[in-house]
Scaffold this motif. Structure first.
Motif, PDB file in Angstrom:
ATOM      1  N   LEU A  91      -1.566  -0.889   7.875  1.00  0.00           N
ATOM      2  CA  LEU A  91      -1.072  -0.391   6.601  1.00  0.00           C
ATOM      3  C   LEU A  91      -1.868  -0.907   5.414  1.00  0.00           C
ATOM      4  O   LEU A  91      -1.717  -0.418   4.292  1.00  0.00           O
ATOM      5  N   ARG A  92      -2.725  -1.886   5.662  1.00  0.00           N
ATOM      6  CA  ARG A  92      -3.583  -2.404   4.605  1.00  0.00           C
ATOM      7  C   ARG A  92      -4.857  -1.579   4.447  1.00  0.00           C
ATOM      8  O   ARG A  92      -5.539  -1.659   3.431  1.00  0.00           O
ATOM      9  N   GLU A  93      -5.180  -0.799   5.467  1.00  0.00           N
ATOM     10  CA  GLU A  93      -6.419  -0.028   5.448  1.00  0.00           C
ATOM     11  C   GLU A  93      -6.314   1.155   4.493  1.00  0.00           C
ATOM     12  O   GLU A  93      -5.230   1.657   4.204  1.00  0.00           O
ATOM     13  N   LYS A  94      -7.479   1.620   4.034  1.00  0.00           N
ATOM     14  CA  LYS A  94      -7.532   2.748   3.109  1.00  0.00           C
ATOM     15  C   LYS A  94      -8.429   3.855   3.648  1.00  0.00           C
ATOM     16  O   LYS A  94      -8.918   4.692   2.894  1.00  0.00           O
ATOM     17  N   SER A 118       0.842  -1.202   0.000  1.00  0.00           N
ATOM     18  CA  SER A 118       0.000   0.000   0.000  1.00  0.00           C
ATOM     19  C   SER A 118       0.875   1.249   0.000  1.00  0.00           C
ATOM     20  O   SER A 118       2.073   1.194   0.291  1.00  0.00           O
ATOM     21  N   PRO A 119       0.306   2.425  -0.309  1.00  0.00           N
ATOM     22  CA  PRO A 119       1.069   3.674  -0.192  1.00  0.00           C
ATOM     23  C   PRO A 119       1.615   3.885   1.214  1.00  0.00           C
ATOM     24  O   PRO A 119       2.710   4.430   1.381  1.00  0.00           O
ATOM     25  N   ARG A 120       0.855   3.451   2.222  1.00  0.00           N
ATOM     26  CA  ARG A 120       1.318   3.589   3.603  1.00  0.00           C
ATOM     27  C   ARG A 120       2.585   2.772   3.827  1.00  0.00           C
ATOM     28  O   ARG A 120       3.546   3.242   4.456  1.00  0.00           O
ATOM     29  N   PHE A 121       2.600   1.560   3.329  1.00  0.00           N
ATOM     30  CA  PHE A 121       3.752   0.681   3.503  1.00  0.00           C
ATOM     31  C   PHE A 121       4.976   1.243   2.782  1.00  0.00           C
ATOM     32  O   PHE A 121       6.094   1.282   3.320  1.00  0.00           O
ATOM     33  N   ARG A 122       4.762   1.726   1.563  1.00  0.00           N
ATOM     34  CA  ARG A 122       5.877   2.295   0.806  1.00  0.00           C
ATOM     35  C   ARG A 122       6.428   3.536   1.495  1.00  0.00           C
ATOM     36  O   ARG A 122       7.645   3.782   1.491  1.00  0.00           O
ATOM     37  N   THR A 140      -1.353   9.873   0.529  1.00  0.00           N
ATOM     38  CA  THR A 140      -0.184  10.102  -0.319  1.00  0.00           C
ATOM     39  C   THR A 140       0.930  10.797   0.456  1.00  0.00           C
ATOM     40  O   THR A 140       0.666  11.618   1.339  1.00  0.00           O
ATOM     41  N   GLU A 141       2.153  10.458   0.131  1.00  0.00           N
ATOM     42  CA  GLU A 141       3.320  11.143   0.692  1.00  0.00           C
ATOM     43  C   GLU A 141       3.522  12.452  -0.050  1.00  0.00           C
ATOM     44  O   GLU A 141       3.407  12.515  -1.276  1.00  0.00           O
TER      45      GLU A 141
END
Length: 436
Positions: free
Chosen positions: A62-65, A15-19, A355-356
């Motif tokens: 981190l899988r949540e959106k 996910s974007p969170r994980f990245r 998003t970062e």
């Protein structure tokens, strides 16, 4: 250029969170991370243990959106705080990726909370306040633990060591105590002092206005001497709004103010200090940026919110739109410590947009006003508290950033004796070294 070491992470969902977390860890550790590639150095990020593999617990955050109010498991033993502690059988004691993300993203600040009188998120509203770890650099400690674990799991890996450092930042809310205030404000000040029979204040004001004495808030040469003696430079943030309410820089539009900013900018970084009112009115913020940019002759790139007014993600969204690339507002007014759990800069992650961003957040550890006005410490007590915080930061080879004001270095009024606090803080930081 040296080739960076690489660790591969196997995960069933990316996910974007994980990245974002892996990007942050890569910067902090000086190594690269790949996801789901082939490598002899592989660890698994999974909800369940995997036989004969290095496995870190995946709690699911981190899988949540979405942003949702959820119970965050916390183990808060003294010196060993853990968010999302791992069940038995895993190779690391907590879900480090989720824990770091929760703290850096300021997840809890997106949820409903009871604001302080200024509308701010305060320490009592978050996990750090409820579990007593506000003054602990928990994220830095987890990363230090993770580095040790990586070397244990993969003995051939070389993870660069970081060094303790420190950063000086100065807020200038009132460039002068008496000068350039105008006839009406000085008259009002004199009448107020006469009413209170504060003859010393009346005498000081007259002496400064008539040129017989230096303005007590004009401490810029003193700061420069301390900096030159210790080989450091400060980042200055100038209050940029018109006078009114909590915004007290009456000299903002005066030539003398522009000259002061230009003088300091010759040797130091200079940033904008958006006014209290600008946090709720974007048009005011845009106006202040335009006016301050005219003084700098370029658009400001550094900022710190006046009164630490910070509402996520709105404040940071507006700063990004205004061209700010580095913000120094991340800290509490009422307590020293580590609002985001870390002493080191990190990029702002917008949880609403998932998003970062390019905005670099620079957390500070301690503020002079916190010590003197919120905690009611005298100079000696304040020095002891600061040294404790420096030692905690040094133990994880962090970056000790302080927030000081020109007023608190004036030796005037309530700030008598505080220059020594400042000098001892600088001296303590200079004397501390460490590796991890």
């Amino acid at each position: 250029m040296e080739t960076r070491e690489t660790i591969n992470i196997k995960s069933s969902q990316v996910s974007p969170r994980f990245r974002y977390v892996l990007s942050y860890l890569s910067e902090q550790l000086g190594i690269d991370f790949t996801i789901n590639s082939d490598s002899d150095r592989t660890l698994y990020y999974s909800p369940k243990t995997i036989e004969d593999s290095v496995c870190i617990y995946d709690s699911g955050l981190l899988r949540e959106k979405s942003i949702s109010k959820r119970l965050i498991p916390v183990s808060a033993e003294p010196g060993n705080v853990q968010l999302f502690p791992s069940p038995s059988g895993f190779d690391f004691p907590l879900d480090i990726f989720s824990a770091i993300f929760y703290m850096l993203s300021r997840y809890e600040e997106y949820l409903p909370f009871e604001p302080d009188p200024y509308g701010r998120f305060e320490v009592s509203q978050g996990l750090a306040g409820r579990h007593g770890f506000a003054e602990e650099p928990v994220v830095d400690r987890w990363i230090k633990m993770f580095r040790t674990a990586l070397v244990r799991w993969f003995p051939s890996i070389k993870v660069p060591e970081r060094k303790f450092g420190f950063v000086s930042t100065i807020d200038v809310d009132s460039p002068w105590a008496y000068l350039h205030k105008g006839f009406l404000r000085n008259t009002a000040g004199i009448l107020r002092s006469l009413t209170l029979m504060d003859w010393a204040e009346v005498s000081n004001r007259f002496s400064v206005i008539t040129g017989r004495k230096k303005d007590p808030y004009d401490v810029y040469d003193y700061i420069n001497r301390v900096e030159e003696k210790n080989g450091i430079r400060s980042a200055y943030f100038f209050l940029s709004g018109d006078y009114g309410g909590y915004d007290v820089n009456a000299a903002f539009r005066k030539t003398e103010f522009s000259e002061l900013v230009t003088k300091i900018r010759a040797h130091n970084q200079v940033g904008i200090h958006p006014s209290y009112r600008s946090n709720i009115n974007f048009n005011i913020l845009k106006s202040e940026f335009k006016q301050f940019g005219a003084i700098l002759r370029t658009e400001p790139e550094l900022s710190r919110q006046h009164f630490l007014m910070l509402k996520l993600p709105d404040t940071y969204d507006r700063l990004v739109e205004s061209g700010i690339t580095h913000d120094y507002s991340m800290g509490y007014a009422s307590t020293p410590g580590f609002r985001a759990g870390t002493s080191r800069p990190f990029k702002f992650y917008n949880l609403k947009k998932e998003t970062e961003t390019g905005l670099v957040v620079h957390p500070f550890v301690v503020m002079d006003v916190t010590l003197q006005q919120y905690l009611k410490l005298d100079p000696l007590q304040a020095t002891r508290k600061i040294k404790q915080l420096i030692q905690k930061t040094a133990a994880v080879n962090g970056l000790f950033t302080w927030l000081w004001h020109n007023e608190s270095l004036s030796e005037h009024g309530i700030w008598k004796g505080w220059r020594k606090v400042f000098e001892e803080m600088v001296g303590e930081c200079k004397s501390v070294t460490g590796d991890w």
